[in-house]
Design an enzyme around this catalytic site. Structure first.
Site, PDB file in Angstrom:
ATOM      1  N   SER A   1     111.293  46.106  35.757  1.00  0.00           N
ATOM      2  CA  SER A   1     111.298  45.900  37.207  1.00  0.00           C
ATOM      3  C   SER A   1     112.700  45.958  37.785  1.00  0.00           C
ATOM      4  O   SER A   1     113.678  45.583  37.119  1.00  0.00           O
ATOM      5  CB  SER A   1     110.698  44.516  37.469  1.00  0.00           C
ATOM      6  OG  SER A   1     111.010  44.079  38.758  1.00  0.00           O
TER       7      SER A   1
ATOM      8  N   GLU B   1     113.720  43.874  39.652  1.00  0.00           N
ATOM      9  CA  GLU B   1     114.160  42.476  39.664  1.00  0.00           C
ATOM     10  C   GLU B   1     115.195  42.186  38.577  1.00  0.00           C
ATOM     11  O   GLU B   1     115.879  41.173  38.617  1.00  0.00           O
ATOM     12  CB  GLU B   1     112.952  41.541  39.506  1.00  0.00           C
ATOM     13  CG  GLU B   1     112.119  41.414  40.751  1.00  0.00           C
ATOM     14  CD  GLU B   1     112.792  40.605  41.864  1.00  0.00           C
ATOM     15  OE1 GLU B   1     113.351  39.546  41.569  1.00  0.00           O
ATOM     16  OE2 GLU B   1     112.747  41.053  43.015  1.00  0.00           O
TER      17      GLU B   1
ATOM     18  N   TYR C   1     111.216  35.389  37.160  1.00  0.00           N
ATOM     19  CA  TYR C   1     110.529  36.643  36.821  1.00  0.00           C
ATOM     20  C   TYR C   1     111.538  37.699  36.364  1.00  0.00           C
ATOM     21  O   TYR C   1     111.333  38.388  35.360  1.00  0.00           O
ATOM     22  CB  TYR C   1     109.761  37.136  38.062  1.00  0.00           C
ATOM     23  CG  TYR C   1     109.127  38.491  37.893  1.00  0.00           C
ATOM     24  CD1 TYR C   1     107.888  38.635  37.285  1.00  0.00           C
ATOM     25  CD2 TYR C   1     109.768  39.643  38.349  1.00  0.00           C
ATOM     26  CE1 TYR C   1     107.306  39.892  37.126  1.00  0.00           C
ATOM     27  CE2 TYR C   1     109.203  40.890  38.194  1.00  0.00           C
ATOM     28  CZ  TYR C   1     107.976  41.012  37.581  1.00  0.00           C
ATOM     29  OH  TYR C   1     107.411  42.254  37.425  1.00  0.00           O
TER      30      TYR C   1
HETATM   31  O1  G4F Z   1     105.847  42.049  48.098  1.00  0.00           O
HETATM   32  P1  G4F Z   1     106.729  41.089  47.414  1.00  0.00           P
HETATM   33  O2  G4F Z   1     106.113  39.782  47.028  1.00  0.00           O
HETATM   34  O3  G4F Z   1     107.355  41.866  46.176  1.00  0.00           O
HETATM   35  P2  G4F Z   1     108.634  41.579  45.216  1.00  0.00           P
HETATM   36  O4  G4F Z   1     109.021  40.161  45.222  1.00  0.00           O
HETATM   37  O5  G4F Z   1     109.708  42.537  45.591  1.00  0.00           O
HETATM   38  O6  G4F Z   1     108.054  41.937  43.774  1.00  0.00           O
HETATM   39  C1  G4F Z   1     107.272  43.088  43.508  1.00  0.00           C
HETATM   40  O7  G4F Z   1     108.077  44.186  43.197  1.00  0.00           O
HETATM   41  C2  G4F Z   1     108.894  44.018  42.009  1.00  0.00           C
HETATM   42  C3  G4F Z   1     109.745  45.268  41.807  1.00  0.00           C
HETATM   43  O8  G4F Z   1     108.953  46.347  41.507  1.00  0.00           O
HETATM   44  C4  G4F Z   1     107.992  43.757  40.810  1.00  0.00           C
HETATM   45  F1  G4F Z   1     108.738  43.593  39.697  1.00  0.00           F
HETATM   46  C5  G4F Z   1     107.151  42.524  41.069  1.00  0.00           C
HETATM   47  O9  G4F Z   1     106.240  42.338  39.985  1.00  0.00           O
HETATM   48  C6  G4F Z   1     106.345  42.751  42.352  1.00  0.00           C
HETATM   49  O10 G4F Z   1     105.453  43.822  42.140  1.00  0.00           O
HETATM   50  O11 G4F Z   1     108.004  40.726  48.334  1.00  0.00           O
HETATM   51  C7  G4F Z   1     108.823  41.713  48.889  1.00  0.00           C
HETATM   52  C8  G4F Z   1     109.800  41.058  49.852  1.00  0.00           C
HETATM   53  C9  G4F Z   1     110.540  39.859  49.275  1.00  0.00           C
HETATM   54  O12 G4F Z   1     111.893  39.966  49.605  1.00  0.00           O
HETATM   55  C10 G4F Z   1     109.952  38.648  49.981  1.00  0.00           C
HETATM   56  O13 G4F Z   1     110.866  37.567  50.156  1.00  0.00           O
HETATM   57  O14 G4F Z   1     109.091  40.542  50.982  1.00  0.00           O
HETATM   58  C11 G4F Z   1     109.620  39.271  51.328  1.00  0.00           C
HETATM   59  N1  G4F Z   1     108.600  38.521  52.077  1.00  0.00           N
HETATM   60  C12 G4F Z   1     108.736  38.103  53.365  1.00  0.00           C
HETATM   61  N2  G4F Z   1     107.619  37.430  53.741  1.00  0.00           N
HETATM   62  C13 G4F Z   1     107.392  38.137  51.611  1.00  0.00           C
HETATM   63  C14 G4F Z   1     106.781  37.440  52.672  1.00  0.00           C
HETATM   64  N3  G4F Z   1     106.785  38.331  50.430  1.00  0.00           N
HETATM   65  C15 G4F Z   1     105.525  37.833  50.264  1.00  0.00           C
HETATM   66  N4  G4F Z   1     104.887  38.042  49.080  1.00  0.00           N
HETATM   67  N5  G4F Z   1     104.877  37.130  51.271  1.00  0.00           N
HETATM   68  C16 G4F Z   1     105.471  36.921  52.483  1.00  0.00           C
HETATM   69  O15 G4F Z   1     104.902  36.289  53.385  1.00  0.00           O
END
Ligand code: G4F
Length: 339
Positions: free
Chosen positions: A130, A132, A154
């Site tokens: 990832s 990450e 993670y």
């Molecule tokens: O959609 P996210 O939860 O994805 P994140 O954390 O980037 O992780 C995903 O991608 C990674 C890289 O490929 C993978 F390794 C991992 O397994 C997963 O598939 O969040 C994306 C962004 C973050 O910065 C978070 O802080 O969106 C921001 N965000 C803002 N509001 C939110 C929210 N994320 C989530 N889940 N929910 C919110 O309300």
């Protein structure tokens, strides 16, 4: 006919990979956890097909912690290719569930490698790493040589898993590849990832089914692509002469705010009057400047992403709109569990 084994087959990537492999004449075996619900809707289209289910697609029960059951499945399936997609993949939830995340994602991968070492006909292994890993990298864009500086439990677990895959490749000659995957989305994404949460809310608000959307950090930025492209990259990684690591990304970065703007625009709404920010949804730390350089995958695998950011968000929002409208016309506005 080639045989593939997929852990995490019921997830977004697992289900697209099953579709892809079945189209390419594979026999596909999936490892699934026992849960109280039997609904595995991302695979429903395959279960319904009498030429596929239990003919070329087979499911086996095991938890990642259950080494005996896993070993038995590995030995009986004798797969040519093993795609290890199972794990706790929500970065935000890895903060409150750090031990579980590291056990499944880091040690779970090590356990799998240990089983592979003992197998007579060793399968080729794909491990989805990832972005990450990079956390707050000193350079952008990142490539396969960028140092790991993870900022979440993670990310730490993925750093361990990625490195242990390389160690087992170098020390024991396993054909084991890491794919460093940047964010990849689709209508099959879990509803608690931000792309799906936003696109679904925009569609639901348009249809009068939801009042508002509450989000965390709107300034967070990611490199977002289309999941089926990344699944094709997984397969391509295992078709090479030599095992290696590849990075898969679009090379473009966008903010959560831009994603919101596009999703609401897709349903003809102004987003400002429907979206609220709640700092409780901010993460204790946030990666910075995550954007990938996929030139090695392009050069060596012929891999390129097929979908622009705008096309991706339009596609997910349209799928949500159509699904919610259909549920509404069937008199059932309840959210459907796709996992
Ligand atoms: O959609 P996210 O939860 O994805 P994140 O954390 O980037 O992780 C995903 O991608 C990674 C890289 O490929 C993978 F390794 C991992 O397994 C997963 O598939 O969040 C994306 C962004 C973050 O910065 C978070 O802080 O969106 C921001 N965000 C803002 N509001 C939110 C929210 N994320 C989530 N889940 N929910 C919110 O309300």
């Amino acid at each position: 006919m080639k045989r593939a084994l997929i852990t995490g087959i019921t997830g977004q990537d697992g289900s697209y990979l099953a579709d892809y492999l079945l189209k390419n004449d594979y026999e596909v075996h999936g490892v699934v956890r026992r849960t109280s619900s039997l609904e595995r809707s991302r695979l429903a289209h395959l279960f319904k097909n009498p030429d596929i289910y239990n003919k070329r697609l087979f499911l086996h029960y095991a938890d990642l912690e259950d080494i005996t059951a896993l070993r038995r499945i590995f030995l009986s399936v004798q797969a040519d290719e093993l795609y290890h997609l199972a794990g706790q993949s929500h970065v935000g939830l890895s903060f409150p569930m750090a031990e579980m995340t590291c056990d499944l994602t880091a040690i779970g991968t090590l356990r799998l490698l240990e089983i592979m070492r003992d197998m007579p006909g060793k399968p080729r292994l794909f491990h989805p790493s990832s972005s990450e890993l990079f956390g707050q990298p000193k350079s952008s864009p990142q490539n396969e040589d960028t140092p790991y500086l993870p900022t979440s439990p993670y990310g730490c677990a993925k750093a361990f898993a990625t490195q242990i895959v390389k160690v087992y490749r170098d020390c024991y000659g396993l054909f084991a590849c890491n794919g460093i995957m940047y964010n990849h989305e689709s209508p099959r994404r879990g509803e608690n990832f931000v792309s799906r949460k936003i696109c679904r809310a925009a569609a639901a608000i348009k249809l009068g089914l939801q009042a508002k959307l509450v989000l965390g950090n709107l300034d967070a930025e990611r490199d977002w692509g289309y999941a089926p492209d990344y699944v094709r990259g997984m397969w391509l990684s295992l078709q090479q002469q030599k095992a290696d690591d590849y990075l898969f990304a679009t090379g473009e970065t966008h903010s959560v705010r831009e994603l919101v703007e596009l999703a609401f625009k897709a349903v003809d709404l102004e987003w400002e009057s429907h979206v609220e920010v709640d700092t409780a949804l901010f993460r204790p730390s946030e990666p910075l400047r995550l954007v990938g350089d996929a030139s090695k995958a392009k050069r060596e695998l012929g891999w390129t992403p097929s979908c622009s950011f705008q096309e991706l968000i339009n596609l997910i929002t349209r799928a949500e709109f159509d699904e919610l409208q259909q549920l509404g016309s069937e008199g059932d506005n309840s959210r459907r569990n796709r996992t």
